[in-house]
Design an enzyme around this catalytic site. Sequence first.
Site: not given
Length: 297
Positions: A102-103, A106, A116, A184, A201, A206, A211
């Site tokens: 997902w990340i 951009r 953290r 972690r 939007l 896109h 996805r």
Amino acid sequence: MWAEGGQEFYDPMNNADRIQINCLDHGFAALVDIMPRRVRNGQTVDHAIEEAARVSYQNETRAINTTRGLIRYLMRHTHTTPFEMVEFKFHCSMPITIARQWIRHRTANVNEVSGRYSVMPNKFFTPHPNDIRAQSNKSKQVSEGQCDALTAEEFANYVDRLSIETYGKYEEFIARGVGREQARIVLPPNLYTEWYWKIDLHNLFHFLALRMHSHAQKEIQVYAKGMFQMVKQMCPIAAEAFEDYHHMVGGMKLSRLEIEAIARGDLVASDNAREQAEFIEKMKRLGLCRDGKPLAA
Ligand SMILES: Cc1cc2nc3c(=O)[nH]c(=O)nc-3n(C[C@H](O)[C@H](O)[C@H](O)COP(=O)(O)OP(=O)(O)OC[C@H]3O[C@@H](n4cnc5c(N)ncnc54)[C@H](O)[C@@H]3O)c2cc1C
């Protein structure tokens, strides 16, 4: 609904703090805000697209006198900036493996929980044994069908056990003084993370095209398809145009070679095996071939 300057307005989110869909075993995608949040009675969020378009292309758009006609024209002709005038803010929770996919998009603004600063919640993704897919023989990237039942059961149990065991160790090491930022690293990537994710939007479409597509991993498809339902609710006209015209949704892209092959009435568009196979798929979808033969033959 409220009145301002003699006009009536409403909140497209119906005064709700969030509109949430649950995804996978513990995840969710929740719409927490939208721009515009103030819509004229009788209109939808779509009108923010129209408003922007009529400013930027005054003469060109004057001829198109309906909102639907204009938005469909903009979508067909890739006049994208008016779609950027609508923004969606989501609060989402997904397994880290899905967050990594997902990340890559951009163009969104993201703020993620910090492992953290906080102790990560005890929330892990364990697929149901019926949802454990087998590796595809056709593509190295995808899985398909179902894994055999015994292996699927054992895999799901193992994932569950590992999640419990590693979370116990994570808590133990934190209690013994290991800093959260290092503790972690014992946690597996089926741990859920969460973030606020804001996107306009145009870029959301896109993301959704890539996805929701069958080539995307099933788990991220679940989120994208759920989010698209929310988009449909807010911007039905733009969502309809997206479904009708986007080549990865309801539309189709044809190359010059493919157009020439169709015009010739034959089934050979390329000497590249993969490209040729994709062409045959398109021909089937167009109803132009059956049993490997052009219908006209
Ligand atoms: C099915 C599938 C399989 C994938 N497999 C892999 C893989 O094996 N390995 C891998 O690393 N990734 C993989 N990806 C990720 C993929 O390559 C893209 O990174 C991801 O889909 C984001 O697409 P995007 O860059 O178009 O989107 P966004 O980042 O949302 O960008 C949207 C558009 O903005 C423009 N843009 C944004 N940033 C820039 C920039 N810095 N420079 C130029 N233009 C920019 C581009 O036109 C881009 O299309 C996969 C994606 C999918 C959907």
